[in-house]
Design an enzyme around this catalytic site. Sequence first.
Site, PDB file in Angstrom:
ATOM      1  CB  SER A  92     -48.742   3.410  -2.503  1.00  0.00           C
ATOM      2  OG  SER A  92     -49.394   2.258  -2.698  1.00  0.00           O
ATOM      3  CG  HIS A 120     -48.774  -0.139   1.325  1.00  0.00           C
ATOM      4  ND1 HIS A 120     -50.487   0.248   1.944  1.00  0.00           N
ATOM      5  CD2 HIS A 120     -49.100   0.399  -0.040  1.00  0.00           C
ATOM      6  CE1 HIS A 120     -50.985   0.917   1.136  1.00  0.00           C
ATOM      7  NE2 HIS A 120     -50.358   1.022  -0.199  1.00  0.00           N
TER       8      HIS A 120
END
Length: 344
Positions: free
Chosen positions: A168, A218
């Site tokens: 991610s 992230h």
Amino acid sequence: MAWYYYNRSSNGGGGGGAWGRLSKGLLPLLALQAASEFHRIGRKPPVTAGLLLANSLIYLRPAFVDRLLPTLYEVSFNPHLILKHGDLKRFFLSPFYHVGDAHLFYNMTSLLWKGIQLETSMGSAQFASMVAALLGMSQGITLVLARSLLLFFDYEAAYYNQFSVGFSGVLFAMKVVLNAHSDEYAYLHGIVVPARHAAWAELILIQLFVPGVSFLGHLGGILAGLLYLHLRGSYAGADPLAVFIKKTFDFVSWPVRVVRRFLSFQRPRTSGRGRVGSSQATAVPSGIWRCPTCTYDNSARVDVCEMCSTARRGSGFTPLRQYNPTGDLSAEEVRRRRLERFGG
């Protein structure tokens, strides 16, 4: 979409066991969704397909690759171990590992959606170059952030020594690139935000409502996407990595192209009372038509734009050269015009 972290004591084994199991729920759904999307589009994006396959095989660990793959713990991203031992395996391989069905499913569905859009608009070589750059930059920025928190704030436990895996970070970077110039709005868990700021909103929402995600992973992805856009905007030349990837692919695939040309040359020409002016009967090897969507010049032998997958027929493509003087006229119309011309 999440980059999960965990404690070594609870997930230190990796490989085999839970990692080697076959899912009975989300993974078949992922396969069905991927098959549906790839069937729907014209030109299949090979890099996106390869990334989906690689992540899935690493997670499922079938017998023929299980012995070749390192365990989960051996590749988990850990800033302390990477800097202490120079462990590049953790640096480069951790994005391709996932800790559960849901983790893999949500990351791969996100990759499927973003990858198809970016690869069909950029081209496979450029997309592969971008993914490689985003992976390296997101991992590097995350490493720098964790080290900086330790040096300047003595903040060690939460980030510097945590173990994390997942794709991610790259997906957040891809979201930034995808929405960089968008004027549209995105819908995130009941909140409407400008698409270009969607990655920042998702960063906060995931951290608030999804347990066990890596905030630095992230954040590093978002910063990597912004850095990539800045570097591409300030560099006017061709992407050297994309050029290298394209040349390598061309070299490896030249036997296939030779066979295709040979089979095309041996193919008999259409004759008789078939449709006059059809693209199959009048395609000339040197013909070119320009896609009005992306302005890419395609060979007359293909009916779908090789760059953006837009269909040629009925899409307003304008040929650069007209080889067929009769156009797409029916056989009856051509016969009628010949009779009028010769007085027959």
